[in-house]
Design an enzyme around this catalytic site. Sequence first.
Site, PDB file in Angstrom:
ATOM      1  N   ASP A   8       0.873  -1.161   0.000  1.00 26.32           N
ATOM      2  CA  ASP A   8       0.000   0.000   0.000  1.00 26.32           C
ATOM      3  C   ASP A   8       0.928   1.235   0.000  1.00 26.32           C
ATOM      4  O   ASP A   8       2.111   1.125   0.331  1.00 26.32           O
ATOM      5  CB  ASP A   8      -0.875  -0.048   1.264  1.00 26.32           C
ATOM      6  CG  ASP A   8      -1.687   1.204   1.450  1.00 26.32           C
ATOM      7  OD1 ASP A   8      -2.358   1.623   0.497  1.00 26.32           O
ATOM      8  OD2 ASP A   8      -1.623   1.800   2.547  1.00 26.32           O
ATOM      9  N   ASP A  10      -0.020   5.090   0.941  1.00 28.45           N
ATOM     10  CA  ASP A  10      -0.203   6.061   2.034  1.00 28.45           C
ATOM     11  C   ASP A  10      -0.122   5.360   3.386  1.00 28.45           C
ATOM     12  O   ASP A  10      -0.909   4.464   3.669  1.00 28.45           O
ATOM     13  CB  ASP A  10      -1.582   6.732   1.911  1.00 28.45           C
ATOM     14  CG  ASP A  10      -1.733   7.506   0.604  1.00 28.45           C
ATOM     15  OD1 ASP A  10      -0.934   8.409   0.359  1.00 28.45           O
ATOM     16  OD2 ASP A  10      -2.669   7.198  -0.167  1.00 28.45           O
ATOM     17  N   THR A  16       1.903  10.137   4.128  1.00 31.27           N
ATOM     18  CA  THR A  16       0.853  11.028   3.619  1.00 31.27           C
ATOM     19  C   THR A  16      -0.465  10.873   4.362  1.00 31.27           C
ATOM     20  O   THR A  16      -1.372  11.693   4.169  1.00 31.27           O
ATOM     21  CB  THR A  16       0.577  10.737   2.126  1.00 31.27           C
ATOM     22  OG1 THR A  16       0.626   9.324   1.958  1.00 31.27           O
ATOM     23  CG2 THR A  16       1.569  11.414   1.217  1.00 31.27           C
ATOM     24  N   LYS A  44      -9.058   5.391   6.268  1.00 30.42           N
ATOM     25  CA  LYS A  44      -7.761   4.937   5.745  1.00 30.42           C
ATOM     26  C   LYS A  44      -7.951   3.803   4.742  1.00 30.42           C
ATOM     27  O   LYS A  44      -8.680   2.842   5.015  1.00 30.42           O
ATOM     28  CB  LYS A  44      -6.866   4.459   6.885  1.00 30.42           C
ATOM     29  CG  LYS A  44      -6.209   5.590   7.634  1.00 30.42           C
ATOM     30  CD  LYS A  44      -5.136   5.048   8.556  1.00 30.42           C
ATOM     31  CE  LYS A  44      -4.497   6.147   9.365  1.00 30.42           C
ATOM     32  NZ  LYS A  44      -3.614   5.603  10.392  1.00 30.42           N
ATOM     33  N   GLY A  45      -7.277   3.911   3.624  1.00 27.18           N
ATOM     34  CA  GLY A  45      -7.313   2.846   2.613  1.00 27.18           C
ATOM     35  C   GLY A  45      -8.542   2.866   1.726  1.00 27.18           C
ATOM     36  O   GLY A  45      -8.647   2.109   0.774  1.00 27.18           O
ATOM     37  N   ARG A  48     -11.599   7.853  -2.445  1.00 30.06           N
ATOM     38  CA  ARG A  48     -11.940   9.261  -2.124  1.00 30.06           C
ATOM     39  C   ARG A  48     -13.445   9.446  -1.894  1.00 30.06           C
ATOM     40  O   ARG A  48     -13.864  10.019  -0.895  1.00 30.06           O
ATOM     41  CB  ARG A  48     -11.458  10.166  -3.251  1.00 30.06           C
ATOM     42  CG  ARG A  48     -11.353  11.626  -2.839  1.00 30.06           C
ATOM     43  CD  ARG A  48     -10.869  12.469  -3.999  1.00 30.06           C
ATOM     44  NE  ARG A  48      -9.594  11.996  -4.516  1.00 30.06           N
ATOM     45  CZ  ARG A  48      -9.122  12.313  -5.717  1.00 30.06           C
ATOM     46  NH1 ARG A  48      -9.799  13.095  -6.526  1.00 30.06           N
ATOM     47  NH2 ARG A  48      -7.955  11.839  -6.125  1.00 30.06           N
ATOM     48  N   ALA A 114      -5.290   2.630  -3.181  1.00 26.48           N
ATOM     49  CA  ALA A 114      -6.588   3.172  -3.589  1.00 26.48           C
ATOM     50  C   ALA A 114      -6.454   4.580  -4.164  1.00 26.48           C
ATOM     51  O   ALA A 114      -7.408   5.131  -4.704  1.00 26.48           O
ATOM     52  CB  ALA A 114      -7.517   3.223  -2.368  1.00 26.48           C
ATOM     53  N   SER A 115      -5.258   5.152  -4.066  1.00 24.68           N
ATOM     54  CA  SER A 115      -5.122   6.573  -4.406  1.00 24.68           C
ATOM     55  C   SER A 115      -5.020   6.824  -5.905  1.00 24.68           C
ATOM     56  O   SER A 115      -4.278   6.150  -6.621  1.00 24.68           O
ATOM     57  CB  SER A 115      -3.868   7.142  -3.729  1.00 24.68           C
ATOM     58  OG  SER A 115      -3.667   8.477  -4.159  1.00 24.68           O
ATOM     59  N   ASN A 117      -3.821   9.557  -6.839  1.00 24.29           N
ATOM     60  CA  ASN A 117      -2.615  10.398  -6.903  1.00 24.29           C
ATOM     61  C   ASN A 117      -1.330   9.565  -6.818  1.00 24.29           C
ATOM     62  O   ASN A 117      -0.235  10.127  -6.699  1.00 24.29           O
ATOM     63  CB  ASN A 117      -2.621  11.401  -5.736  1.00 24.29           C
ATOM     64  CG  ASN A 117      -3.795  12.381  -5.827  1.00 24.29           C
ATOM     65  OD1 ASN A 117      -3.936  13.071  -6.829  1.00 24.29           O
ATOM     66  ND2 ASN A 117      -4.643  12.434  -4.803  1.00 24.29           N
ATOM     67  N   ASP A 169      -1.538  -0.425   6.125  1.00 21.31           N
ATOM     68  CA  ASP A 169      -1.731   0.289   7.399  1.00 21.31           C
ATOM     69  C   ASP A 169      -3.213   0.477   7.729  1.00 21.31           C
ATOM     70  O   ASP A 169      -3.536   1.067   8.758  1.00 21.31           O
ATOM     71  CB  ASP A 169      -1.055   1.667   7.362  1.00 21.31           C
ATOM     72  CG  ASP A 169      -1.779   2.635   6.452  1.00 21.31           C
ATOM     73  OD1 ASP A 169      -2.174   2.225   5.337  1.00 21.31           O
ATOM     74  OD2 ASP A 169      -1.970   3.797   6.856  1.00 21.31           O
TER      75      ASP A 169
HETATM   76  C1  G6P Z   1      -5.413   5.828   0.216  1.00 30.96           C
HETATM   77  C2  G6P Z   1      -5.588   6.537   1.539  1.00 30.96           C
HETATM   78  C3  G6P Z   1      -6.989   7.074   1.701  1.00 30.96           C
HETATM   79  C4  G6P Z   1      -7.408   7.848   0.469  1.00 30.96           C
HETATM   80  C5  G6P Z   1      -7.364   6.957  -0.753  1.00 30.96           C
HETATM   81  C6  G6P Z   1      -7.733   7.696  -2.026  1.00 30.96           C
HETATM   82  O1  G6P Z   1      -5.835   4.532   0.325  1.00 30.96           O
HETATM   83  O2  G6P Z   1      -5.301   5.696   2.626  1.00 30.96           O
HETATM   84  O3  G6P Z   1      -7.002   7.886   2.844  1.00 30.96           O
HETATM   85  O4  G6P Z   1      -8.722   8.362   0.620  1.00 30.96           O
HETATM   86  O5  G6P Z   1      -6.041   6.459  -0.897  1.00 30.96           O
HETATM   87  O6  G6P Z   1      -6.734   8.630  -2.292  1.00 30.96           O
HETATM   88  P1  G6P Z   1      -6.822   9.814  -3.346  1.00 30.96           P
HETATM   89  O7  G6P Z   1      -5.407  10.315  -3.397  1.00 30.96           O
HETATM   90  O8  G6P Z   1      -7.263   9.192  -4.652  1.00 30.96           O
HETATM   91  O9  G6P Z   1      -7.804  10.796  -2.858  1.00 30.96           O
HETATM   92 MG    MG Z   2      -2.669   3.195   3.563  1.00 33.19          MG
END
Ligand code: G6P
Ligand code: MG
Length: 217
Positions: A8, A10, A16, A44-45, A48, A114-115, A117, A169
């Site tokens: 993972d 973040d 972050t 977390k995880g 969005r 999951a991000s 970004n 995490d």
């Molecule tokens: C990660 C983080 C989450 C976040 C998700 C989406 O898994 O732990 O807190 O909401 O990614 O991230 P994003 O950067 O696409 O908003």
């Molecule tokens: Mg995470």
Amino acid sequence: MNKGFIFDLDGVIVDTAKYHYLAWKKIADELKFNFTLEHNEQLKGVSRLRSLDILLEIGGMNKTENERIRLASEKNKFYLELIKNLDSNDLLPRSRSFIIDAKDKGIKIALGSASKNAAYILKKLGIAHLFDARIDGTMVSNAKPDPEVFIKGAELLSLKPSNCLVFEDAQAGIDAAKNAGMKCIGIGSSNILHSADMVVGGLDQISVLEALNILKN
Ligand code: G6P
Ligand code: MG
């Protein structure tokens, strides 16, 4: 070696998680309700939009579809502002060298985040080239705890799920790993994280060989 580590992003590789929290807190402040670090564990995880829904539930609020999209994009704006100076100093202790040690032992490396970004963040950290595969929020339709992100990661590494070890995490991420039929190391506190095969405070608290042993058991 036919083994893979799926990380993972973040809160495992980079610090972050605190910026996600601060950005959501700003939205909660605007909507005038209290949002604590304890509440934040539920986000977390999680993707969005799903995070926003959980946040609105915590605040006891209903919003229209358009308003939800606006709030999620506002949160991302705050978040991008907070991470605009992100660099290798934000890597969590030993995350980079842990990945390099694993690669040196022939273990395949994937990102399972999951991000949306994620690609941008890996580039800022200067570690994108260390990954054999990357699955992120732009490539999956089902958010953790759905196993999609990790199943796709194993596929891209050409490995069976049972040969992949996930580092997570978030409880949603640990559940996703288990749903994928994978072993999982929780990064954080065992008071908060349940059902992982082992929980450690960070990647500086475990060696690659100890992690590999979990995969063999
Ligand atoms: C990660 C983080 C989450 C976040 C998700 C989406 O898994 O732990 O807190 O909401 O990614 O991230 P994003 O950067 O696409 O908003
Ligand atoms: Mg995470």
